[in-house]
Design a protein around this motif. Structure first.
Motif, PDB file in Angstrom:
ATOM      1  N   ALA A  17      -4.800  -2.513  -6.771  1.00  0.00           N
ATOM      2  CA  ALA A  17      -5.173  -2.137  -8.145  1.00  0.00           C
ATOM      3  C   ALA A  17      -3.970  -2.330  -9.055  1.00  0.00           C
ATOM      4  N   PRO A  18      -4.211  -2.594 -10.341  1.00  0.00           N
ATOM      5  CA  PRO A  18      -3.082  -2.673 -11.279  1.00  0.00           C
ATOM      6  C   PRO A  18      -2.287  -1.370 -11.244  1.00  0.00           C
ATOM      7  N   LEU A  19      -0.994  -1.500 -11.411  1.00  0.00           N
ATOM      8  CA  LEU A  19      -0.096  -0.353 -11.262  1.00  0.00           C
ATOM      9  C   LEU A  19      -0.461   0.791 -12.203  1.00  0.00           C
ATOM     10  N   ASN A  20      -0.922   0.473 -13.412  1.00  0.00           N
ATOM     11  CA  ASN A  20      -1.227   1.565 -14.351  1.00  0.00           C
ATOM     12  C   ASN A  20      -2.555   2.260 -14.040  1.00  0.00           C
ATOM     13  N   LEU A  22      -3.244   2.873 -10.578  1.00  0.00           N
ATOM     14  CA  LEU A  22      -3.021   3.503  -9.273  1.00  0.00           C
ATOM     15  C   LEU A  22      -2.583   4.952  -9.446  1.00  0.00           C
ATOM     16  N   THR A  23      -3.228   5.848  -8.728  1.00  0.00           N
ATOM     17  CA  THR A  23      -2.837   7.254  -8.776  1.00  0.00           C
ATOM     18  C   THR A  23      -1.816   7.555  -7.678  1.00  0.00           C
ATOM     19  N   PHE A  27      -1.268   5.952  -3.718  1.00  0.00           N
ATOM     20  CA  PHE A  27      -0.013   5.585  -3.058  1.00  0.00           C
ATOM     21  C   PHE A  27       0.164   6.371  -1.752  1.00  0.00           C
ATOM     22  N   PRO A  66       4.389 -10.964  -3.569  1.00  0.00           N
ATOM     23  CA  PRO A  66       3.536 -10.058  -4.336  1.00  0.00           C
ATOM     24  C   PRO A  66       2.699 -10.802  -5.361  1.00  0.00           C
ATOM     25  N   PRO A  68      -0.137  -9.796  -8.897  1.00  0.00           N
ATOM     26  CA  PRO A  68      -0.543  -8.660  -9.725  1.00  0.00           C
ATOM     27  C   PRO A  68      -1.517  -7.764  -8.955  1.00  0.00           C
ATOM     28  N   GLY A  69      -1.308  -6.467  -9.041  1.00  0.00           N
ATOM     29  CA  GLY A  69      -2.188  -5.515  -8.358  1.00  0.00           C
ATOM     30  C   GLY A  69      -1.797  -5.201  -6.925  1.00  0.00           C
ATOM     31  N   SER A  70      -0.712  -5.819  -6.436  1.00  0.00           N
ATOM     32  CA  SER A  70      -0.361  -5.627  -5.019  1.00  0.00           C
ATOM     33  C   SER A  70       0.759  -4.613  -4.793  1.00  0.00           C
ATOM     34  N   SER A  71       1.160  -3.889  -5.828  1.00  0.00           N
ATOM     35  CA  SER A  71       2.364  -3.055  -5.650  1.00  0.00           C
ATOM     36  C   SER A  71       2.220  -2.037  -4.520  1.00  0.00           C
ATOM     37  N   SER A  74       2.079  -4.475  -1.178  1.00  0.00           N
ATOM     38  CA  SER A  74       3.288  -5.234  -0.831  1.00  0.00           C
ATOM     39  C   SER A  74       4.340  -4.345  -0.177  1.00  0.00           C
TER      40      SER A  74
END
Lengths: 149, 149
Positions: A17-20, A22-23, A27, A66, A68-71, A74
């Motif tokens: 999911a995009p980092l902004n 993700l809750t 994580f 990585p 986008p969306g893989s933070s 990854s």
């Protein structure tokens, strides 16, 4: 329970999911499943693997590549690749420890209604796991594309 | 609370020990502190950092250069390096995110009664953090030895 030659772990819920979006909870889910799931299995399985046997974790292509969306994906995969590299120094020849780094599996893409042209079949993906188990290498991360043929 | 220009995180209890002595609880401690400590701080701090500001995590040399006894340390540091690389793709110019990768700090070595010859002073270590904050780079891991002079 007796001894086994090898253990393969493919465990791990992950959250793309995009980092902004993700809750913190997402994580935690990713870390608890993909990192601690493998580490817990390692600790539990180790006494049951015969001397010189092997254990193989599953990381993934986005560890070092990585997108986008893989933070949240990854970093847990990179953690596993780094863990086996360090663990191998302590384990020596007593236990071989590696990761297999799969690409997107063709059958999964088909199930998801995606164009599977770039996917790698489950059978081809399995070849990297076979390499990990049958070889004597340790502390390595095996990219599935290197073991297709 | 208003806005800040930059946040630096140096948080993280870590456990150096041979793999066969490390308990699951020690792995959990390392993951909870060094990985989730930074991620939690990121989530909490992000709304308070001004547009185009920066956040810098602290990883470590053993992330990519493991040594015996570093398995629980290497992998959490590697996770942070991979996280910022991936996170930068989602954040773009809105927030710069990097890690600084310190070596052994000279003052710490002296406190521990070690030969500090190979250590890097706290003042020199700080230069990499300054570079991370003042520059426009993002998704990078800055090795302190590259910023001493």
């Amino acid at each position: 329970m007796g001894y086994v030659d090898a253990v393969i772990s493919t465990t791990g819920l992950i959250e793309f999911a995009p980092l902004n979006e993700l809750t913190i909870e997402q994580f935690h889910t990713t870390v608890n499943n993909k990192i601690l799931g493998h580490i817990n299995l390692f600790q539990i399985a180790k006494p049951h693997i015969k001397q010189g046997g092997s254990i193989t974790f599953t990381s993934g292509y986005v560890a070092q590549n990585p997108m986008p969306g893989s933070s949240a994906v990854s970093f847990v995969n990179a953690a596993l690749d780094a863990f086996v590299k360090a663990a191998a120094l302590d384990l020596g020849d007593s236990l071989h420890i590696n990761t297999v780094s799969p690409r997107f599996v063709k059958e999964t893409m088909l199930l998801m209604g995606m164009n599977s042209e770039t996917g790698i079949s489950a059978a081809d993906t399995a070849k990297a796991y076979r390499h990990s188990i049958e070889g004597q290498e340790t502390g390595q991360s095996f990219d599935v594309v290197d073991y297709i043929n």
